[in-house]
Design a protein around this motif. Structure first.
Motif, short mmCIF file in Angstrom:
data_model
loop_
_atom_site.label_atom_id
_atom_site.label_comp_id
_atom_site.label_asym_id
_atom_site.label_seq_id
_atom_site.Cartn_x
_atom_site.Cartn_y
_atom_site.Cartn_z
N ALA A 1 55.46 39.76 43.40
CA ALA A 1 55.77 38.71 44.37
C ALA A 1 54.89 38.82 45.61
N ARG A 2 54.26 39.97 45.79
CA ARG A 2 53.37 40.19 46.92
C ARG A 2 51.89 40.16 46.48
N THR A 3 51.64 39.57 45.29
CA THR A 3 50.28 39.49 44.77
C THR A 3 49.94 38.04 44.48
N GLY A 4 48.83 37.57 45.05
CA GLY A 4 48.42 36.18 44.89
C GLY A 4 47.22 36.02 43.98
N VAL A 5 46.90 34.77 43.69
CA VAL A 5 45.72 34.43 42.89
C VAL A 5 44.98 33.31 43.60
N LEU A 6 43.68 33.47 43.79
CA LEU A 6 42.86 32.44 44.43
C LEU A 6 41.50 32.41 43.73
N ILE A 7 41.26 31.35 42.95
CA ILE A 7 40.03 31.23 42.18
C ILE A 7 39.23 30.03 42.68
N LEU B 1 52.18 37.07 38.18
CA LEU B 1 51.90 37.16 39.61
C LEU B 1 52.60 36.00 40.31
N THR B 2 53.60 36.28 41.11
CA THR B 2 54.45 35.23 41.68
C THR B 2 54.19 34.97 43.16
N GLY B 3 53.15 35.59 43.71
CA GLY B 3 52.73 35.22 45.05
C GLY B 3 52.00 33.88 45.01
N PRO B 4 51.38 33.45 46.10
CA PRO B 4 50.68 32.16 46.10
C PRO B 4 49.54 32.15 45.09
N SER B 5 49.41 31.03 44.36
CA SER B 5 48.27 30.88 43.44
C SER B 5 47.70 29.50 43.64
N ARG B 6 46.40 29.44 43.76
CA ARG B 6 45.77 28.14 44.03
C ARG B 6 44.27 28.19 43.75
N ALA B 7 43.67 27.01 43.77
CA ALA B 7 42.23 26.86 43.60
C ALA B 7 41.59 26.56 44.95
N LEU B 8 40.30 26.83 45.02
CA LEU B 8 39.52 26.52 46.21
C LEU B 8 38.19 25.95 45.74
N GLY C 1 49.02 39.61 56.40
CA GLY C 1 50.29 40.03 55.83
C GLY C 1 50.97 39.03 54.93
N VAL C 2 50.26 38.01 54.48
CA VAL C 2 50.86 37.03 53.57
C VAL C 2 51.19 37.69 52.24
N VAL C 3 50.25 38.51 51.74
CA VAL C 3 50.42 39.25 50.49
C VAL C 3 49.83 40.64 50.66
N ASP C 4 50.07 41.49 49.66
CA ASP C 4 49.48 42.83 49.66
C ASP C 4 48.25 42.92 48.78
N ALA C 5 48.11 41.98 47.83
CA ALA C 5 46.98 42.00 46.91
C ALA C 5 46.67 40.58 46.45
#
Length: 416
Positions: free
Chosen positions: A102-108, A156-163, A184-188
């Motif tokens: 929950a503290r791990t995001g994805v940004l591709i 991975l249930t933190g923020p996930s989005r495209a850029l 501090g939004v996420v840890d990873a």
């Protein structure tokens, strides 16, 4: 948030799928060896296109990595990112439970996303009618599809989005992911860039814009950044993905810390869709902004991985901008462009070049700019032809894109 309170961001794993190799270590090995991944296009007919050369990904077998259903719905750009992300996570040794996921995001990042899937679904509609179009076409044809696939596969249930910021997408993704951790939004974050726009439409359009090299008789010599005889860039496909973590979390779990991201800035030229600003205004601002964010002076940078596309306009304007920011230091440090070997991965290229920066710091070796036979400025060390040994602690990596997007990252050796 004050500088004292900011969370430091480190890199603990890399994965890559490139024209040189299907993983990160072999890609780096090919770069140090000065090997070109550029050749004549084999995936489709180029006989009526402005050029017929590209940096294709060879021998990629989706059946090794994906289920039948995944393979059917995922565009190649998404497949490459998915495989690179899995490699990066394995390399980092990151083990996730419900709380840490929950503290791990994805940004591709991606410049153009699933263009192949969109073209395929459009053709199905024309040939077979609307009932033949998959109900997942909208999902698979969206630019967030890679991030979604990675998030779901690893829970991975933190923020996930495209850029998306054209050729700056991969660098922007890493920079924005660093900001998530910093504040501090996420840890990873699993983050990077991916692209597969080696299609007839994309190569026709970019070729008609006179941006691509037409040195079809010698593909491996076509990408020649900072060389007087450059005639355009070479399109390429692939992906690079990193695992970023807060330093506190990485140290606590004994993770392999490869480098620290300490500075990032992005700007816009607000000038032209395909041409850089004639005075390099946005490029200079991105570099100075990244240095300011890192609290460094130009003299503290030990290597620059240049955007270096091999186009007439970009290479000269980038070098002029580097001179404006770095002054006499420009002639004292190595500056190379690995696009001479990989071609231009568009949205994936900035992430791949951040991986290069990480490995330069680790291995104290700078990859070459191959094909730089007549450098546009003989006083600059473009690391022509062969890799060089340099004890580098801090690297600046540049990415600039169509639409006037500019982004720069600063990476530093981890010192605790």
């Amino acid at each position: 948030m004050s500088d004292v309170a900011r969370h430091r961001t480190v890199i603990t794993g890399w994965g890559a799928v490139t024209p040189l190799a299907l993983d990160a270590p072999q890609t780096w090995e090919g770069l140090l060896a000065g090997r070109s991944g550029i050749g004549t296009v084999t995936g489709f007919d180029c006989s009526d296109l402005p050029t017929s050369i590209a940096g294709e990904v060879h021998d990629f077998d989706p059946d090794v990595h994906l289920s039948h259903q995944q393979k059917r719905r995922m565009d190649r750009y998404s497949q490459y990112a998915y495989v690179a992300a899995a490699e990066a996570l394995a390399a980092s040794g990151l083990e996730l439970d419900e709380e840490s996921a929950a503290r791990t995001g994805v940004l591709i990042g991606s410049g153009y996303g699933p263009t192949g899937a969109l073209a395929r679904y459009h053709q199905i509609m024309l040939d077979k009618g609307p009932r033949a179009v998959s109900p997942l076409a909208t999902v698979a044809g969206a630019i967030d599809s890679a991030a979604g696939e990675i998030s779901m596969a690893h829970g991975l249930t933190g923020p996930s989005r495209a850029l998306s910021s054209a050729c700056a997408s991969g660098t922007d993704a890493l920079g924005e992911a660093m900001r998530w951790i910093r504040h501090g939004v996420v840890d990873a974050v699993v983050t990077g860039g991916s692209e597969d726009i080696l299609t007839r439409i994309d190569m026709a359009s970019t070729g008609n814009a006179k941006a691509l090299s037409t040195r079809t008789d010698s593909p491996q010599e076509a990408s020649r950044p900072f060389d007087e005889d450059r005639d355009g860039f070479v399109m390429a496909a692939g992906s690079a993905v990193a695992v970023l973590e807060s330093a506190e979390r990485a140290v606590a779990r004994g993770a392999p810390i490869l480098a620290e991201i300490i500075g990032y800035a992005s700007t816009s030229d607000a000038h032209h869709w395909t041409a850089p600003h004639p005075e390099g205004r946005g490029v200079r601002a991105a570099m100075t902004g990244a240095l300011a964010d890192a609290h460094l002076t130009p003299e503290e940078i030990g290597y620059i991985n240049a955007h270096g596309t091999s186009t007439r306009l970009n290479d000269r304007s980038e070098l002029d901008a580097i001179r404006a920011v770095f002054g006499d230091h420009t002639s004292r440090i190595p500056i190379s462009s690995t696009k001479s070997m990989t071609g231009h991965l568009i949205g994936g290229t900035g992430a791949l070049e951040a991986m290069v920066a990480t490995n330069v710091i680790r291995d104290r070796a700078v990859p070459p700019t191959i094909n730089c036979c007549q450098p546009i400025d003989p006083t600059v060390n473009f690391v022509a032809h062969e890799a060089q040994e340099h004890d580098v602690d801090t690297v600046l990596s540049n990415s600039f894109g169509f639409g006037g997007h500019n982004a720069s990252l600063v990476l530093r050796r981890w010192a605790g």
